[in-house]
Design a protein around this motif. Structure first.
Motif, PDB file in Angstrom:
ATOM      1  N   ASP A 117       0.867  -1.174   0.000  1.00  0.00           N
ATOM      2  CA  ASP A 117       0.000   0.000   0.000  1.00  0.00           C
ATOM      3  C   ASP A 117       0.903   1.223   0.000  1.00  0.00           C
ATOM      4  O   ASP A 117       1.880   1.276   0.751  1.00  0.00           O
ATOM      5  N   THR A 118       0.568   2.231  -0.796  1.00  0.00           N
ATOM      6  CA  THR A 118       1.424   3.406  -0.893  1.00  0.00           C
ATOM      7  C   THR A 118       1.368   4.276   0.349  1.00  0.00           C
ATOM      8  O   THR A 118       2.198   5.153   0.537  1.00  0.00           O
ATOM      9  N   CYS A 119       0.391   4.059   1.219  1.00  0.00           N
ATOM     10  CA  CYS A 119       0.252   4.872   2.430  1.00  0.00           C
ATOM     11  C   CYS A 119       0.921   4.159   3.599  1.00  0.00           C
ATOM     12  O   CYS A 119       0.467   3.102   4.033  1.00  0.00           O
ATOM     13  N   ALA A 120       1.999   4.734   4.133  1.00  0.00           N
ATOM     14  CA  ALA A 120       2.741   4.104   5.227  1.00  0.00           C
ATOM     15  C   ALA A 120       1.876   3.953   6.463  1.00  0.00           C
ATOM     16  O   ALA A 120       2.009   2.972   7.215  1.00  0.00           O
ATOM     17  N   ASN A 121       0.987   4.899   6.721  1.00  0.00           N
ATOM     18  CA  ASN A 121       0.140   4.818   7.910  1.00  0.00           C
ATOM     19  C   ASN A 121      -0.797   3.616   7.849  1.00  0.00           C
ATOM     20  O   ASN A 121      -1.082   2.982   8.873  1.00  0.00           O
ATOM     21  N   VAL A 122      -1.292   3.305   6.652  1.00  0.00           N
ATOM     22  CA  VAL A 122      -2.162   2.146   6.502  1.00  0.00           C
ATOM     23  C   VAL A 122      -1.405   0.872   6.847  1.00  0.00           C
ATOM     24  O   VAL A 122      -1.909  -0.015   7.537  1.00  0.00           O
ATOM     25  N   VAL A 123      -0.178   0.768   6.383  1.00  0.00           N
ATOM     26  CA  VAL A 123       0.645  -0.406   6.674  1.00  0.00           C
ATOM     27  C   VAL A 123       0.890  -0.529   8.177  1.00  0.00           C
ATOM     28  O   VAL A 123       0.744  -1.607   8.761  1.00  0.00           O
ATOM     29  N   LYS A 124       1.245   0.582   8.834  1.00  0.00           N
ATOM     30  CA  LYS A 124       1.513   0.548  10.268  1.00  0.00           C
ATOM     31  C   LYS A 124       0.269   0.147  11.060  1.00  0.00           C
ATOM     32  O   LYS A 124       0.340  -0.626  12.014  1.00  0.00           O
ATOM     33  N   GLN A 125      -0.898   0.684  10.670  1.00  0.00           N
ATOM     34  CA  GLN A 125      -2.132   0.344  11.362  1.00  0.00           C
ATOM     35  C   GLN A 125      -2.474  -1.131  11.181  1.00  0.00           C
ATOM     36  O   GLN A 125      -2.903  -1.802  12.127  1.00  0.00           O
ATOM     37  N   MET A 126      -2.263  -1.626   9.967  1.00  0.00           N
ATOM     38  CA  MET A 126      -2.546  -3.019   9.704  1.00  0.00           C
ATOM     39  C   MET A 126      -1.650  -3.930  10.532  1.00  0.00           C
ATOM     40  O   MET A 126      -2.103  -4.889  11.159  1.00  0.00           O
ATOM     41  N   LEU A 127      -0.342  -3.619  10.580  1.00  0.00           N
ATOM     42  CA  LEU A 127       0.591  -4.446  11.342  1.00  0.00           C
ATOM     43  C   LEU A 127       0.310  -4.368  12.844  1.00  0.00           C
ATOM     44  O   LEU A 127       0.436  -5.363  13.559  1.00  0.00           O
ATOM     45  N   ALA A 128      -0.063  -3.186  13.334  1.00  0.00           N
ATOM     46  CA  ALA A 128      -0.401  -3.051  14.744  1.00  0.00           C
ATOM     47  C   ALA A 128      -1.586  -3.942  15.101  1.00  0.00           C
ATOM     48  O   ALA A 128      -1.615  -4.585  16.157  1.00  0.00           O
ATOM     49  N   SER A 129      -2.555  -4.008  14.210  1.00  0.00           N
ATOM     50  CA  SER A 129      -3.718  -4.856  14.439  1.00  0.00           C
ATOM     51  C   SER A 129      -3.324  -6.328  14.470  1.00  0.00           C
ATOM     52  O   SER A 129      -3.785  -7.093  15.322  1.00  0.00           O
ATOM     53  N   PHE A 130      -2.433  -6.727  13.561  1.00  0.00           N
ATOM     54  CA  PHE A 130      -1.985  -8.115  13.540  1.00  0.00           C
ATOM     55  C   PHE A 130      -1.161  -8.457  14.783  1.00  0.00           C
ATOM     56  O   PHE A 130      -1.240  -9.562  15.315  1.00  0.00           O
ATOM     57  N   TRP A 131      -0.360  -7.494  15.246  1.00  0.00           N
ATOM     58  CA  TRP A 131       0.405  -7.744  16.464  1.00  0.00           C
ATOM     59  C   TRP A 131      -0.525  -7.985  17.643  1.00  0.00           C
ATOM     60  O   TRP A 131      -0.273  -8.842  18.495  1.00  0.00           O
ATOM     61  N   GLN A 132      -1.603  -7.232  17.739  1.00  0.00           N
ATOM     62  CA  GLN A 132      -2.556  -7.423  18.823  1.00  0.00           C
ATOM     63  C   GLN A 132      -3.166  -8.813  18.771  1.00  0.00           C
ATOM     64  O   GLN A 132      -3.323  -9.481  19.802  1.00  0.00           O
ATOM     65  N   SER A 133      -3.483  -9.277  17.565  1.00  0.00           N
ATOM     66  CA  SER A 133      -4.032 -10.625  17.408  1.00  0.00           C
ATOM     67  C   SER A 133      -3.017 -11.677  17.846  1.00  0.00           C
ATOM     68  O   SER A 133      -3.355 -12.651  18.532  1.00  0.00           O
ATOM     69  N   TYR A 134      -1.758 -11.478  17.453  1.00  0.00           N
ATOM     70  CA  TYR A 134      -0.745 -12.475  17.798  1.00  0.00           C
ATOM     71  C   TYR A 134      -0.443 -12.471  19.288  1.00  0.00           C
ATOM     72  O   TYR A 134      -0.235 -13.523  19.891  1.00  0.00           O
ATOM     73  N   GLN A 135      -0.432 -11.307  19.905  1.00  0.00           N
ATOM     74  CA  GLN A 135      -0.229 -11.229  21.352  1.00  0.00           C
ATOM     75  C   GLN A 135      -1.310 -12.000  22.096  1.00  0.00           C
ATOM     76  O   GLN A 135      -1.027 -12.736  23.048  1.00  0.00           O
ATOM     77  N   ALA A 136      -2.555 -11.813  21.656  1.00  0.00           N
ATOM     78  CA  ALA A 136      -3.654 -12.540  22.285  1.00  0.00           C
ATOM     79  C   ALA A 136      -3.499 -14.045  22.069  1.00  0.00           C
ATOM     80  O   ALA A 136      -3.780 -14.857  22.954  1.00  0.00           O
ATOM     81  N   TYR A 137      -2.997 -14.419  20.888  1.00  0.00           N
ATOM     82  CA  TYR A 137      -2.855 -15.829  20.541  1.00  0.00           C
ATOM     83  C   TYR A 137      -1.822 -16.529  21.423  1.00  0.00           C
ATOM     84  O   TYR A 137      -2.017 -17.667  21.848  1.00  0.00           O
ATOM     85  N   ILE A 138      -0.712 -15.846  21.726  1.00  0.00           N
ATOM     86  CA  ILE A 138       0.342 -16.485  22.529  1.00  0.00           C
ATOM     87  C   ILE A 138       0.261 -16.121  24.008  1.00  0.00           C
ATOM     88  O   ILE A 138       1.069 -16.575  24.815  1.00  0.00           O
ATOM     89  N   GLY A 139      -0.697 -15.258  24.369  1.00  0.00           N
ATOM     90  CA  GLY A 139      -0.909 -14.946  25.776  1.00  0.00           C
ATOM     91  C   GLY A 139      -0.060 -13.824  26.323  1.00  0.00           C
ATOM     92  O   GLY A 139       0.198 -13.775  27.523  1.00  0.00           O
ATOM     93  N   VAL A 140       0.388 -12.888  25.475  1.00  0.00           N
ATOM     94  CA  VAL A 140       1.192 -11.754  25.926  1.00  0.00           C
ATOM     95  C   VAL A 140       0.287 -10.673  26.502  1.00  0.00           C
ATOM     96  O   VAL A 140      -0.789 -10.405  25.981  1.00  0.00           O
ATOM     97  N   LYS A 141       0.739 -10.054  27.591  1.00  0.00           N
ATOM     98  CA  LYS A 141       0.055  -8.901  28.155  1.00  0.00           C
ATOM     99  C   LYS A 141       0.897  -7.671  27.837  1.00  0.00           C
ATOM    100  O   LYS A 141       1.943  -7.460  28.457  1.00  0.00           O
ATOM    101  N   PRO A 142       0.482  -6.839  26.868  1.00  0.00           N
ATOM    102  CA  PRO A 142       1.338  -5.765  26.349  1.00  0.00           C
ATOM    103  C   PRO A 142       1.848  -4.794  27.403  1.00  0.00           C
ATOM    104  O   PRO A 142       2.927  -4.240  27.255  1.00  0.00           O
ATOM    105  N   GLN A 143       1.114  -4.554  28.470  1.00  0.00           N
ATOM    106  CA  GLN A 143       1.543  -3.591  29.481  1.00  0.00           C
ATOM    107  C   GLN A 143       2.165  -4.270  30.704  1.00  0.00           C
ATOM    108  O   GLN A 143       2.297  -3.669  31.757  1.00  0.00           O
TER     109      GLN A 143
END
Length: 221
Positions: free
Chosen positions: A137-163
């Protein structure tokens, strides 16, 4: 046309055809959260995978979501995200192991082939294309938002507590000193994540979760 090229008929043969030169390097340094669940799937399977089968498996684990309202764009972006993760993982594992990245035959080999370097050179243009986020995607912000969303999914999947970790604890978990650079953090994260991934020999699920947690605190927003 090789199987790996069939995934995207209109991909340019040379990655330098896309984007401004000043943004090209930046777009190649985004960590893809699909790297780690893909490593698990590939380590657990002796058979080869087709890229769309991998996408289906990740979707069933709630790690792959719809990425665009347009069905054609959604398919393209899913393919791009998977191929990007596969090529990043290939770089991480080489030369200790060999990840064959072909759209219809994706598999992990414990022993690299004798012509592994030649295969890397042969696929260089395609690999560069998929490692450049501007082609997603030519918009860097879209890429960052998409990856942030995927990171949240993966954290939940492996049981990480971000804070769960404070900043100084995160530095300690990553074996880093205060004042380290963003590139230092990223290099150490990839090294430790690969070392402690639970599906690698000598891996440790708890330590892997801890470095994932530390990475989320230390990485650039």
């Amino acid at each position: 046309m090789s199987p790996s090229h069939s995934i995207l008929a209109n991909a340019p043969e040379n990655a330098s055809q896309t984007g401004a030169a000043g943004e090209h390097e930046l777009c190649q340094h985004q960590d893809n959260p699909l790297i780690w669940p893909l490593l698990t799937l590939l380590k657990q399977s002796v058979r080869g995978w087709k890229v769309h089968h991998l996408a289906t498996e990740l979707q069933q684990r709630n790690l792959m979501r719809q990425l665009d309202d347009n069905p054609d764009k959604d398919l393209f972006k899913r393919n791009f995200l998977l191929m990007n993760a596969l090529y990043q993982l290939q770089q991480l594992l080489w030369p200790q192991q060999w990840l064959q990245v072909q759209a219809m035959d994706i598999r992990l080999y414990r022993v690299p082939p004798a012509d592994g370097q030649l295969q890397l050179q042969r696929d260089q243009a395609l690999r560069q294309y998929y490692l450049d986020w501007q082609n997603y995607d030519t918009c860097a912000n879209v890429v960052k938002q998409m990856l942030a969303s995927f990171w949240q999914s993966y954290q939940a999947y492996i049981g990480v507590k971000p804070q769960g970790l404070a900043y100084r604890q995160a530095l300690q978990a990553m074996e880093l000193e205060p004042g380290c650079s963003a590139s230092d953090i990223r290099r150490r994260w990839r090294k430790l994540a690969l070392r402690w991934h639970p599906d690698r020999q000598g891996g440790d699920a708890e330590k892997f979760r801890e470095v994932c947690e530390a990475w989320q605190i230390l990485r650039e927003p």
